[in-house]
Design a protein around this motif. Structure first.
Motif, PDB file in Angstrom:
ATOM      1  N   ARG A   3       1.114  -1.211  -0.038  1.00  0.00           N
ATOM      2  CA  ARG A   3      -0.022  -0.104   0.116  1.00  0.00           C
ATOM      3  C   ARG A   3       1.061   1.088  -0.081  1.00  0.00           C
ATOM      4  O   ARG A   3       1.967   1.185   0.599  1.00  0.00           O
ATOM      5  CB  ARG A   3      -0.994   0.054   1.360  1.00  0.00           C
ATOM      6  N   THR A   4       0.372   2.223  -0.660  1.00  0.00           N
ATOM      7  CA  THR A   4       1.257   3.599  -0.758  1.00  0.00           C
ATOM      8  C   THR A   4       0.419   4.508   0.021  1.00  0.00           C
ATOM      9  O   THR A   4      -0.726   4.594   0.127  1.00  0.00           O
ATOM     10  CB  THR A   4       1.228   4.117  -2.143  1.00  0.00           C
ATOM     11  N   ILE A   5       1.168   5.059   0.675  1.00  0.00           N
ATOM     12  CA  ILE A   5       0.959   6.376   1.830  1.00  0.00           C
ATOM     13  C   ILE A   5       1.642   7.391   1.662  1.00  0.00           C
ATOM     14  O   ILE A   5       2.685   7.855   1.453  1.00  0.00           O
ATOM     15  CB  ILE A   5       1.060   6.096   3.355  1.00  0.00           C
ATOM     16  N   ASP A   6       0.747   8.533   0.893  1.00  0.00           N
ATOM     17  CA  ASP A   6       1.231   9.846   0.512  1.00  0.00           C
ATOM     18  C   ASP A   6       1.325  10.744   1.540  1.00  0.00           C
ATOM     19  O   ASP A   6       0.263  11.316   2.251  1.00  0.00           O
ATOM     20  CB  ASP A   6       0.419  10.439  -0.642  1.00  0.00           C
ATOM     21  N   LEU A   7       2.681  10.986   2.109  1.00  0.00           N
ATOM     22  CA  LEU A   7       2.770  12.095   3.370  1.00  0.00           C
ATOM     23  C   LEU A   7       3.336  13.471   2.564  1.00  0.00           C
ATOM     24  O   LEU A   7       3.673  14.416   3.212  1.00  0.00           O
ATOM     25  CB  LEU A   7       3.682  11.580   4.090  1.00  0.00           C
ATOM     26  N   ARG A   8       3.563  13.642   1.344  1.00  0.00           N
ATOM     27  CA  ARG A   8       3.883  14.824   0.654  1.00  0.00           C
ATOM     28  C   ARG A   8       2.784  16.059   1.085  1.00  0.00           C
ATOM     29  O   ARG A   8       1.702  15.670   0.976  1.00  0.00           O
ATOM     30  CB  ARG A   8       4.110  14.650  -0.744  1.00  0.00           C
ATOM     31  N   GLY A   9       3.602  17.057   1.565  1.00  0.00           N
ATOM     32  CA  GLY A   9       2.706  18.318   2.201  1.00  0.00           C
ATOM     33  C   GLY A   9       2.137  18.144   3.499  1.00  0.00           C
ATOM     34  O   GLY A   9       1.594  19.040   3.864  1.00  0.00           O
ATOM     35  N   SER A  10       2.469  17.028   4.022  1.00  0.00           N
ATOM     36  CA  SER A  10       1.772  16.701   5.587  1.00  0.00           C
ATOM     37  C   SER A  10       3.022  17.490   6.317  1.00  0.00           C
ATOM     38  O   SER A  10       3.970  17.607   6.303  1.00  0.00           O
ATOM     39  CB  SER A  10       1.701  15.349   5.700  1.00  0.00           C
ATOM     40  N   ASP A 277      11.358   9.984  -2.077  1.00  0.00           N
ATOM     41  CA  ASP A 277      10.658  11.217  -2.456  1.00  0.00           C
ATOM     42  C   ASP A 277      10.543  11.070  -3.846  1.00  0.00           C
ATOM     43  O   ASP A 277      10.120  11.877  -4.870  1.00  0.00           O
ATOM     44  CB  ASP A 277      11.639  12.287  -2.213  1.00  0.00           C
ATOM     45  N   SER A 278      10.637   9.662  -4.555  1.00  0.00           N
ATOM     46  CA  SER A 278      10.577   9.428  -5.853  1.00  0.00           C
ATOM     47  C   SER A 278       9.430   8.437  -6.260  1.00  0.00           C
ATOM     48  O   SER A 278       9.471   7.378  -5.839  1.00  0.00           O
ATOM     49  CB  SER A 278      11.922   8.641  -6.244  1.00  0.00           C
ATOM     50  N   PRO A 279       8.243   9.047  -6.632  1.00  0.00           N
ATOM     51  CA  PRO A 279       7.210   8.257  -7.078  1.00  0.00           C
ATOM     52  C   PRO A 279       7.362   7.218  -8.209  1.00  0.00           C
ATOM     53  O   PRO A 279       6.776   6.009  -8.004  1.00  0.00           O
ATOM     54  CB  PRO A 279       6.214   9.228  -7.806  1.00  0.00           C
ATOM     55  N   SER A 280       8.439   7.407  -9.177  1.00  0.00           N
ATOM     56  CA  SER A 280       8.822   6.721 -10.002  1.00  0.00           C
ATOM     57  C   SER A 280       9.408   5.318  -9.556  1.00  0.00           C
ATOM     58  O   SER A 280       9.257   4.228  -9.761  1.00  0.00           O
ATOM     59  CB  SER A 280       9.725   7.184 -11.024  1.00  0.00           C
ATOM     60  N   LEU A 281      10.438   5.451  -8.554  1.00  0.00           N
ATOM     61  CA  LEU A 281      10.874   4.517  -7.779  1.00  0.00           C
ATOM     62  C   LEU A 281       9.900   3.602  -6.899  1.00  0.00           C
ATOM     63  O   LEU A 281       9.976   2.386  -6.920  1.00  0.00           O
ATOM     64  CB  LEU A 281      12.102   4.785  -6.733  1.00  0.00           C
ATOM     65  N   GLN A 310       1.428  -3.240   8.705  1.00  0.00           N
ATOM     66  CA  GLN A 310       2.721  -2.819   9.168  1.00  0.00           C
ATOM     67  C   GLN A 310       3.488  -2.360   7.972  1.00  0.00           C
ATOM     68  O   GLN A 310       4.862  -2.100   8.218  1.00  0.00           O
ATOM     69  CB  GLN A 310       3.355  -3.674  10.126  1.00  0.00           C
ATOM     70  N   SER A 311       3.084  -2.842   6.966  1.00  0.00           N
ATOM     71  CA  SER A 311       3.932  -2.547   5.704  1.00  0.00           C
ATOM     72  C   SER A 311       3.623  -1.655   4.550  1.00  0.00           C
ATOM     73  O   SER A 311       2.247  -1.470   4.744  1.00  0.00           O
ATOM     74  CB  SER A 311       4.322  -4.003   5.007  1.00  0.00           C
ATOM     75  N   GLY A 312       4.483  -1.003   3.875  1.00  0.00           N
ATOM     76  CA  GLY A 312       4.074  -0.039   2.727  1.00  0.00           C
ATOM     77  C   GLY A 312       5.175   0.560   2.365  1.00  0.00           C
ATOM     78  O   GLY A 312       6.092   0.570   2.609  1.00  0.00           O
ATOM     79  N   ILE A 313       4.635   1.708   1.268  1.00  0.00           N
ATOM     80  CA  ILE A 313       5.556   2.667   0.771  1.00  0.00           C
ATOM     81  C   ILE A 313       4.996   4.123   1.153  1.00  0.00           C
ATOM     82  O   ILE A 313       3.875   4.170   1.053  1.00  0.00           O
ATOM     83  CB  ILE A 313       5.417   2.607  -0.757  1.00  0.00           C
ATOM     84  N   LEU A 314       5.899   4.860   1.750  1.00  0.00           N
ATOM     85  CA  LEU A 314       5.784   6.135   2.180  1.00  0.00           C
ATOM     86  C   LEU A 314       6.294   7.224   1.313  1.00  0.00           C
ATOM     87  O   LEU A 314       7.791   7.239   1.035  1.00  0.00           O
ATOM     88  CB  LEU A 314       5.984   6.261   3.747  1.00  0.00           C
TER      89      LEU A 314
END
Length: 434
Positions: A3-10, A277-281, A310-314
């Motif tokens: 799962r991807t969690i987008d914390l950009r701008g937070s 910090d790389s969406p492509s990666l 407990q797992s994911g991409i931030l």
């Protein structure tokens, strides 16, 4: 898969980060009541309780809780040459790194005739837990035993769970590793009961209580160590494994994926996290994880771990945000796969161990890096350290004042003793000058 969690701008305060990526639902506190009951049962019924728990939770009822010495000797002699060689190299490297952790005695002089000697003394007896549920860990024998030996501990007891494919006995490679290190006190017992038995002793099988319990394990082992802390010393709550990888677009997604999977294969509660910090990666790593996870030996276990809470991409804004996320999470293992990774290391203060660059995967630390793989989990890296010689040592201060040095300190003692309403303290000093 991840799962991807987008914390950009937070706003990346610690509470926001921890809420975004929580730990597994089964933390040590959630099983504490059950663990205490199992330990109490061992204290009350000794060997009978241990045999029942082995049958219920581990690999079946062992022929005996204590392993005969001749079985350990035979297991050492039967070690395959490649495994023996690998263990010997690991022992040598961990021993060298452990020796570097020893402190020399130092004396502080506070004036003529006034000194304090600081010295470190080994504890008398230790109990070392070697897990054996979903895998077999001769490497954990090395990681526990070597720093205890370097610290100078004379009496070492090892506990490891019964193995079903060994008819309820300990795994022969674990026994062989113990024999290679000269440890001949081994008990076939696992989980909470084993930790309780080491801490409190079991007279019926000749198991004396230990002074310190160390070693990794599942959530029940971590909870048991929490339950006996204070009765004995412990190293840290080394529960289900965790890996955080900080990576930028310079990282190889295949390597990042391989490293996440390497820790996910330990346990369905293992945590595998990419911070980037790389969406492509992020997209490339997730694609590689899906492909690699399907082909790995423990595919079902890995899939469960990687798709759990407990797992994911931030996704974060920049490198500084990645550092903030990692420090708030305080992972057991932290990999840095970025351009100039050493530029981040000074700020990455909350982690059990840090692995720098693409040539330093966590799996190297699990076996042959020379570092210790028994590390704090569940966020306890904020205040706890990985296993070293320190849990096996006690600092002691030896104070030596001459009468003249005491005379100089006399008014200080008198003033503070009277201020605290404890005049006899001052009187004990004054009596020497009557």
């Amino acid at each position: 898969m991840l799962r991807t969690i987008d914390l950009r701008g937070s706003a990346l305060d610690a509470a926001t980060i921890r809420a975004a990526l929580p730990r597994p639902a089964d933390d040590p506190g959630s099983v504490q009541a059950d663990v205490v009951a199992l330990i109490d049962d061992v204290r009350a019924r000794g060997e009978a309780a241990l045999l029942e728990q082995a049958d219920r939770f581990d690999g079946g009822r062992p022929p005996a809780i204590r392993v005969p010495v001749e079985e350990i000797v035979a297991a050492e002699r039967a070690l395959p040459p490649d495994i023996r060689a690998a263990l010997e190299i690991t022992i040598e490297r961990v021993r060298a790194a452990s020796r570097a952790q020893l402190s020399e005695p130092t004396t502080t002089h506070l004036g003529d005739g006034a000194s304090i000697l600081q010295r470190w003394l080994p504890v008398r007896r230790v109990g070392l837990y070697v897990p054996g549920g979903r895998a077999v860990y001769p490497s954990s024998v090395v990681m526990n035993v070597v720093p205890a030996q370097v610290a100078g501990v004379r009496a070492i007891a090892v506990a490891t769970p019964a193995q079903r494919d060994q008819g309820g006995r300990a795994h022969p490679v674990v026994l062989g590793a113990a024999g290679l290190l000269g440890v001949h006190e081994v008990y076939v017992m696992g989980g909470s009961g084993a930790v309780g038995a080491l801490a409190h002793g079991v007279p019926g099988i000749g198991l004396e209580p230990v002074d310190v319990v160390t070693g990794p394990g599942n959530v029940y082992v971590a909870a048991a160590k929490r339950a006996v802390a204070g009765v004995v010393g412990i190293d840290s709550e080394a529960g289900p494994t965790e890996i955080v990888v900080i990576a930028d677009d310079s990282a190889d997604p295949e390597l990042v994926a391989a490293d996440l999977i390497s820790q996910a294969e330990h346990d369905v509660l293992a945590a595998a996290v990419l911070v980037t910090d790389s969406p492509s990666l992020a997209a490339a790593v997730d694609e590689a994880v899906v492909r690699r996870a399907a082909a790995t030996f423990h595919a079902d276990r890995v899939r469960t771990s990687l798709t759990a809470r407990q797992s994911g991409i931030l996704l974060v804004d920049d490198r500084a945000a990645a550092v903030a996320v990692s420090n708030a999470y305080a992972p057991e293992h932290l990999e840095v796969q970025t351009v100039d990774p050493w530029s981040l290391v000074a700020d990455l203060t909350e982690a059990g161990a840090v692995f720098v660059g693409a040539g330093t995967p966590v799996s190297l630390g699990d076996y042959a890096a020379g570092s210790n793989h028994v590390l704090p989990t569940g966020g306890t890296a904020r205040f706890a350290a990985g296993l070293s010689v320190r849990p096996f040592l006690r600092q002691q201060q030896v104070v030596d004042y001459s009468l003249e040095a005491l005379r100089a300190a006399r008014p200080v003692v008198r003033a503070l003793a009277d201020a605290e309403g404890l005049p006899a303290h001052g009187d004990a000093v004054d009596a020497r000058f009557a």
